[in-house]
Design a protein around this motif. Sequence first.
Motif, PDB file in Angstrom:
ATOM      1  N   GLY A 153     102.969  67.357  -9.905  1.00 21.92           N
ATOM      2  CA  GLY A 153     103.562  67.073 -11.007  1.00 21.92           C
ATOM      3  C   GLY A 153     102.848  65.713 -11.641  1.00 21.92           C
ATOM      4  O   GLY A 153     103.088  65.337 -12.757  1.00 21.92           O
ATOM      5  N   ALA A 154     101.661  65.381 -11.098  1.00 20.69           N
ATOM      6  CA  ALA A 154     101.028  64.129 -11.600  1.00 20.69           C
ATOM      7  C   ALA A 154      99.995  64.837 -12.704  1.00 20.69           C
ATOM      8  O   ALA A 154      99.370  65.801 -12.659  1.00 20.69           O
ATOM      9  CB  ALA A 154     100.057  63.542 -10.297  1.00 20.69           C
ATOM     10  N   ASP A 155      99.553  63.799 -13.576  1.00 23.43           N
ATOM     11  CA  ASP A 155      98.527  64.376 -14.462  1.00 23.43           C
ATOM     12  C   ASP A 155      97.153  64.128 -13.839  1.00 23.43           C
ATOM     13  O   ASP A 155      96.832  63.270 -13.217  1.00 23.43           O
ATOM     14  CB  ASP A 155      98.457  63.327 -15.678  1.00 23.43           C
ATOM     15  N   ASN A 156      96.680  65.268 -14.210  1.00 24.41           N
ATOM     16  CA  ASN A 156      95.227  65.620 -13.391  1.00 24.41           C
ATOM     17  C   ASN A 156      93.894  64.307 -13.701  1.00 24.41           C
ATOM     18  O   ASN A 156      93.314  63.926 -12.849  1.00 24.41           O
ATOM     19  CB  ASN A 156      94.592  66.874 -13.486  1.00 24.41           C
ATOM     20  N   PHE A 157      94.265  63.842 -14.860  1.00 22.29           N
ATOM     21  CA  PHE A 157      93.142  62.842 -15.398  1.00 22.29           C
ATOM     22  C   PHE A 157      93.570  61.317 -14.627  1.00 22.29           C
ATOM     23  O   PHE A 157      92.496  60.528 -14.535  1.00 22.29           O
ATOM     24  CB  PHE A 157      93.332  62.566 -16.971  1.00 22.29           C
ATOM     25  N   CYS A 158      94.576  61.467 -13.767  1.00 23.96           N
ATOM     26  CA  CYS A 158      94.881  60.159 -13.260  1.00 23.96           C
ATOM     27  C   CYS A 158      94.069  60.240 -11.797  1.00 23.96           C
ATOM     28  O   CYS A 158      93.915  59.103 -11.267  1.00 23.96           O
ATOM     29  CB  CYS A 158      96.368  60.093 -12.815  1.00 23.96           C
ATOM     30  N   ARG A 159      93.455  61.393 -11.399  1.00 21.85           N
ATOM     31  CA  ARG A 159      92.504  61.468 -10.108  1.00 21.85           C
ATOM     32  C   ARG A 159      91.349  61.377 -10.527  1.00 21.85           C
ATOM     33  O   ARG A 159      90.373  61.166  -9.831  1.00 21.85           O
ATOM     34  CB  ARG A 159      92.856  62.908  -9.408  1.00 21.85           C
ATOM     35  N   LEU A 160      90.617  61.167 -11.709  1.00 22.50           N
ATOM     36  CA  LEU A 160      89.364  60.899 -12.305  1.00 22.50           C
ATOM     37  C   LEU A 160      88.652  59.703 -11.639  1.00 22.50           C
ATOM     38  O   LEU A 160      87.603  59.855 -11.186  1.00 22.50           O
ATOM     39  CB  LEU A 160      89.256  60.995 -13.812  1.00 22.50           C
ATOM     40  N   PRO A 161      89.416  58.471 -11.533  1.00 22.64           N
ATOM     41  CA  PRO A 161      88.695  57.374 -10.704  1.00 22.64           C
ATOM     42  C   PRO A 161      88.117  57.582  -9.429  1.00 22.64           C
ATOM     43  O   PRO A 161      86.979  57.191  -8.946  1.00 22.64           O
ATOM     44  CB  PRO A 161      89.752  56.332 -10.866  1.00 22.64           C
ATOM     45  N   ALA A 162      88.863  58.571  -8.796  1.00 23.29           N
ATOM     46  CA  ALA A 162      88.277  59.039  -7.363  1.00 23.29           C
ATOM     47  C   ALA A 162      86.919  59.796  -7.473  1.00 23.29           C
ATOM     48  O   ALA A 162      85.931  59.660  -6.796  1.00 23.29           O
ATOM     49  CB  ALA A 162      89.244  59.891  -6.621  1.00 23.29           C
TER      50      ALA A 162
END
Length: 315
Positions: A153-162
């Motif tokens: 359910g998370a927005d994938n762009f929230c993983r970009l910092p990793a």
Amino acid sequence: MEIIEVNLLEALRGVLTSPAEAQPERFREQVMEPLRPVWEPIRRYMPPGADGADPALAVARTLKLYRPELDAESGLGALDTLAAADVFGQNRAALEQAVQALNPGQNGISLQEVHLVLTLAEPGGLGEDGYTGAGNTPGWVMLSVWPQALPDGADNFCRLPAITAHEFNHNVRFAQPDWTFPMTLGAYLVAEGLAECFAAELHGEASLGSWTTTLREPELRALAPRYGAALLEQDFGLVRGYIFGDAVMENFGGLSGKQAKLGIPPYAGYALGYHVVRDYLARTGRSAAQATYDPWRVIVAGSGWFTVTDGGQER
């Protein structure tokens, strides 16, 4: 270290809002030309003749970048989503954090500048995660994303910092003598493991993508002897096959008649490398940032995943 912003989202917006007949040329000039230092080296790994008469557009298709030939309205909507979430700003902050954590200048690595690039991906082009990165070009950290929800359910762009942390770790790792051509499978395996462990160190293990988390430890233990026997392999086609797996190599044109399938699951090298480095860190008490400067042979030997013979050949 200077961070140079290359936010190609707004450049693409200008392309998609221009007259249709002008879009292809503007795409080449405003999106692909600033990226030339990243994509020009990729051409050597493309099948012969694959880039045709328009190398920039051919590479854009290979990289699954959003292009004028796709629906402009959908592309503009995706650009609005990323702009509203300040995705570029979030990843600039993540890059600054990664630079501070690795402190390359104090560790003998001279990186005068790093370009942070953000591009829009083709919808569906980057698999179930919908995002990826590249840090193999010195001084460049490239991110690519099509905004979508992940299975949790998370927005994938929230993983970009990793991803930003992962790719900058590559910039630092690849600037060391441990990374030379022809490279070994062991060096590549450890580089991916270090980058993922560094990303987890800064952003949490939950931030890692499916390429690292899908294969579980029992599956990796079963694969480990094959990798152990090939750690000194230097044929780049085979090395990439062990890192990416058959399906990924075939999808991107990396399998040829000379190279048979290895029977390696997708991205197995990422997952195995992560576990190898993670166990090395646990055994030694070193952080991922500190271990970024350790030789790959030291990490492999200290991980407990492989046996090192008296002759130095990892098995």
